[in-house]
Design a protein around this motif. Sequence first.
Motif, PDB file in Angstrom:
ATOM      1  N   VAL A 209      65.296  43.517  42.838  1.00  0.00           N
ATOM      2  CA  VAL A 209      66.142  42.457  43.029  1.00  0.00           C
ATOM      3  C   VAL A 209      65.826  41.249  42.163  1.00  0.00           C
ATOM      4  N   THR A 210      64.503  41.166  42.166  1.00  0.00           N
ATOM      5  CA  THR A 210      64.037  39.643  41.761  1.00  0.00           C
ATOM      6  C   THR A 210      63.540  39.699  40.161  1.00  0.00           C
ATOM      7  N   GLY A 211      63.317  40.860  39.641  1.00  0.00           N
ATOM      8  CA  GLY A 211      62.812  40.995  38.349  1.00  0.00           C
ATOM      9  C   GLY A 211      61.478  40.556  38.529  1.00  0.00           C
ATOM     10  N   GLN A 212      60.542  39.896  37.395  1.00  0.00           N
ATOM     11  CA  GLN A 212      59.273  39.818  37.558  1.00  0.00           C
ATOM     12  C   GLN A 212      59.006  38.771  38.207  1.00  0.00           C
ATOM     13  N   VAL A 213      59.278  38.532  39.385  1.00  0.00           N
ATOM     14  CA  VAL A 213      59.121  37.160  40.212  1.00  0.00           C
ATOM     15  C   VAL A 213      58.808  37.527  41.799  1.00  0.00           C
TER      16      VAL A 213
END
Length: 226
Positions: A209-213
């Motif tokens: 859902v957020t990627g690399q975060v």
Amino acid sequence: MPHSPLPLAQMDLALADTRPKRVTLSPGAMLLRGFALPEASELISALHDIAKNAPFRTMMTPGGGKMSVGMTNCGALGWVTDRRGYRYTPTDPLNNQAWPPLPPAWQKLATRSAEAAGFKGFHPNACLINRYEPGTRMALHQDKDEGDFSQPIVSVSLGLPISFLWGGLKRSTSPHAILLEHGDVLVWGGKARLHYHGVKPLADGLHPVTGQVRFNLTFRFVAPTD
Ligand code: MD3
Ligand code: FE
């Protein structure tokens, strides 16, 4: 019983997770695993809308160091730090406009979370939004700029998992590490309100859902000063 030739699907993994859903870390501190999961994707899309008006920025500590975590706020008051110190402000110093409002769904989630942990009637007026990218961390600290410690703090973890550090009332108490995952909610009130805490550097990863975060929302009640 014939065994399944298929690999474990996501639902099987959820069923296999036998960890308790509610964990008391110490008196007043409760972890509600997956409490925000049903609305996590909506929280993240609302968060991106907030960041269009009040972008994430890295702030300066009073000592002159740059924080690694990106921050923004919504609600009547927002937490800021610069060379003058830590404080809550009604406006975003980047544009001198009011912070974006606290979405009603966020307000309700915070109130429901606090109630689930035993704190009835929590009505936050501030929400600090932290954005962690791989390698960023938060050093051990206390949250003591709110001017009212009778109210709990509610925090919601979204995206990549992180190792949260839970210390004691004194900085010298060595902290325990607790894994925080997407959708987890923590509530800190009563005796736990002034405990030292921080997070270890975020490890690399890719969240669907957020990627690399990793994002973290902290809901607070800040005593109005005027
Ligand atoms: C315990 N944030 O924004 S959330 C912060 O993951 C902060 O972004 C961390 O510490 C994060 O101030 C930790 C969990 C948390 C938040 C507030 C607390 C734990 C707390 C206040 C008092 C005690
Ligand atoms: Fe904190």
